[in-house]
Motif scaffolding. Sequence first.
Motif, PDB file in Angstrom:
ATOM      1  N   GLY A 458      18.396  -2.457   5.118  1.00  0.00           N
ATOM      2  CA  GLY A 458      18.782  -3.452   4.114  1.00  0.00           C
ATOM      3  C   GLY A 458      19.859  -2.943   3.191  1.00  0.00           C
ATOM      4  O   GLY A 458      20.792  -3.663   2.836  1.00  0.00           O
ATOM      5  N   LEU A 459      19.751  -1.659   2.790  1.00  0.00           N
ATOM      6  CA  LEU A 459      20.778  -1.075   1.928  1.00  0.00           C
ATOM      7  C   LEU A 459      22.116  -1.013   2.651  1.00  0.00           C
ATOM      8  O   LEU A 459      23.159  -1.355   2.081  1.00  0.00           O
ATOM      9  CB  LEU A 459      20.346   0.323   1.484  1.00  0.00           C
ATOM     10  N   ALA A 460      22.091  -0.562   3.904  1.00  0.00           N
ATOM     11  CA  ALA A 460      23.335  -0.467   4.668  1.00  0.00           C
ATOM     12  C   ALA A 460      23.992  -1.839   4.818  1.00  0.00           C
ATOM     13  O   ALA A 460      25.203  -1.995   4.610  1.00  0.00           O
ATOM     14  CB  ALA A 460      23.057   0.147   6.041  1.00  0.00           C
ATOM     15  N   ALA A 461      23.185  -2.848   5.175  1.00  0.00           N
ATOM     16  CA  ALA A 461      23.735  -4.198   5.335  1.00  0.00           C
ATOM     17  C   ALA A 461      24.284  -4.733   4.016  1.00  0.00           C
ATOM     18  O   ALA A 461      25.327  -5.395   3.987  1.00  0.00           O
ATOM     19  CB  ALA A 461      22.650  -5.137   5.880  1.00  0.00           C
ATOM     20  N   SER A 462      23.613  -4.413   2.916  1.00  0.00           N
ATOM     21  CA  SER A 462      24.047  -4.902   1.601  1.00  0.00           C
ATOM     22  C   SER A 462      25.377  -4.290   1.196  1.00  0.00           C
ATOM     23  O   SER A 462      26.275  -4.984   0.708  1.00  0.00           O
ATOM     24  CB  SER A 462      22.983  -4.581   0.557  1.00  0.00           C
ATOM     25  N   ILE A 463      25.512  -2.978   1.397  1.00  0.00           N
ATOM     26  CA  ILE A 463      26.760  -2.305   1.028  1.00  0.00           C
ATOM     27  C   ILE A 463      27.910  -2.825   1.877  1.00  0.00           C
ATOM     28  O   ILE A 463      29.013  -3.084   1.374  1.00  0.00           O
ATOM     29  CB  ILE A 463      26.609  -0.781   1.177  1.00  0.00           C
ATOM     30  N   ILE A 464      27.670  -2.986   3.172  1.00  0.00           N
ATOM     31  CA  ILE A 464      28.724  -3.498   4.062  1.00  0.00           C
ATOM     32  C   ILE A 464      29.152  -4.897   3.626  1.00  0.00           C
ATOM     33  O   ILE A 464      30.349  -5.204   3.554  1.00  0.00           O
ATOM     34  CB  ILE A 464      28.224  -3.509   5.521  1.00  0.00           C
ATOM     35  N   PHE A 465      28.181  -5.738   3.305  1.00  0.00           N
ATOM     36  CA  PHE A 465      28.533  -7.096   2.882  1.00  0.00           C
ATOM     37  C   PHE A 465      29.287  -7.080   1.557  1.00  0.00           C
ATOM     38  O   PHE A 465      30.256  -7.827   1.377  1.00  0.00           O
ATOM     39  CB  PHE A 465      27.269  -7.948   2.749  1.00  0.00           C
TER      40      PHE A 465
END
Length: 705
Positions: A458-465
């Motif tokens: 979730g953190l990785a997806a959030s930062i990418i977005f």
Amino acid sequence: MDSTRRFGKYRVEREVLDEQRLEEVTQRKAYAETHPSLTECLKDSFSLPVLYWLPKYSVWDYGMPDLISGISVGIMHLPQGMAYALLASLPPVFGLYTSLYPAFIYIFFGTSRHISIGTFTVLSIMVGSVTERLAPDMDFLKTNGTNITTEVDITARDSYRVQVAAATTVLGGLIQVVLGLVKFGFVGTYLSEPLVRAYTTAAAAHAVVAQLKYIFGVSPTRFSGPLSLVYTLKDVCYLLPHTHLPTLVVSAVSMAFLIAAKELNSFLRPKLPVPIPVELITIVAGTLISSYSNLNSNYTISVVGEIPSGLSSPSVPDVSLFGEVIGDAFALAIVGYAISISLGKTFALKHGYKVDSNQELVALGLSNTVGGFFQCYSVCPSMSRSLIQETTGGKTQVSSVALQFVFTAILAAIVFVNLKGMFKQYSDVVTLWKRSKIDLVVWLVTWVSTLLFNLDLGLAASIIFALLTVIFRTQMPTYSVLGNVPGTELYVDMETHKEAREIPGVTIFRSSATVYFANAELYLEALKEKVSKRENGTVFVIPVTPRTPDGPCRWEYLKGGDPDCTSLGWMSELQDGDTTTLGSSSDDTLSRDLERVSLGSLGKWTWDIHSIIIDLSTANFIDTVAIKTVKNIFQDFSEIDVDIYLAGCQASVVEQLERGDFFSESITKRSLFASVHDAVLYCLNHRGSEDIEILKTLNHIILTK
């Protein structure tokens, strides 16, 4: 008040400064003089802040406040450490260890005077996801001869989970130290406030679901990976008919008492020298009731169990686990640092001192690394403890107590109640809806991805977005043509300011975003469009495709008369000796007149501007693609006898232009100017002597020769 305000005036008379003359006047230093070597960077990155404040420490002024604060914060460490250890799927005693060793290390290396290092909800959940993934219950089922039973070997399981947590913590700490030494402290800025608040809100939901088994006294199946929250919640709901009522009663009573006591604490805060330690009171009361009434044996209510006395001895973590936990360690390092630096800067701003972001990264990394050798798990500051430490004027932390008859239901209730502040963050949705739709989307995407994909993915997806939203916004900057504010040296967008005046023969172009590879082509297209609209009622040519190694750019004939500039056709790519041919056109006379003319003569005949100034004051860097684009603009417009100038370049941009081989015999630093106004005055003096008189009359601009 505003109607009577008097504005001062100033008058500056100086020579027009291009980049070359500016460097002569200011004596710009060489690159090596302004950029320290790697050795110097590493030397400056490692320091002992305690050596700065300890010699100045006054026992008379700070001794008693520190003592009161240390006791208050230590009392909070006890229940929170034990409770948050359950979130990390570790025995509660390791939460106590985590509250002691890292805080002691931070004293020597940290720069914040008010944050309280120790266990924290979000990091505890993240560690718990790692320990449960690598040490699930199914791997520790007891065997009865050749048969496998459903009973879990809790001792072996917990022992391995401690190893996993320690290895993850040490690796995460080493990552933080390395990032701090190479001055990578700015990495925390990529976690925006909406992202962090949404992430912690979603993490609170994970914490609630993780504690439901202790609240209801049930044993749901453990899940890991994406959608594990949904599966766990589904299993807990399925097991609700099997709720252990005595455990539920203890949980409900504990939560009711904690909520009421905390509200009373808030009401009496102005009158109390220190807050009432409601968590500690709850634990002590529950321990006394448990030990004297034998609730554990009579009603089978789960308790913490035996807690080892004394402190843990250091041990080397299992380095073979590093490969399996490196992703989780990096996520813990970044999230822990982001929370730490945000709290540290908040208190530093309030009390007027400076927090070094890189030193904080090193301090937090050393706290985690050393703590990992003492079986601690990842730490960062807690808002509640830090507020207590700040309000009582303290700078240190204390915690060293252990109890064994504590109900796990009470610890779960403490976690529940302490998450109240995070759940209040759902109000961010309403606030962000009013203030920024993009930040609202970041909040929602972070919340949903963290709930569904777990804390690491979730953190990785959030930062990418979040980074994609930044890139998206650089793809859609505001492009404008600037005009002069009469009587000043200021230049503003002519489309949004009625009083802005057009400079005769000069077009001033500006983008609100930095020019780089992702928007270089859009930048060129916007320049073409703005210059097209600038020429109203005139037939002229403009470049429509970039110059290529095989030949010059392609040009388009445009006829003014309306803002869209109706196209009359396309010219073939111009090679030496080629003739210029028009496409289909209704203007036969124009076609015959332009049938065999060179591009240069055509430009001189039809082009009624002589200079284009590109304002790069908004650019903080320029890459090789953008350098080539700007160089092509110079070359392409020179073919139609239009001069190109750059204005407002920062020193770093000029250095990057130098390293990118931008300058040549045809493009020198004489084409760069300190400001737009310098460039305008040079253009009018160099190419528009008749226009200078007009400009002097309209705008009272004085040109010093």
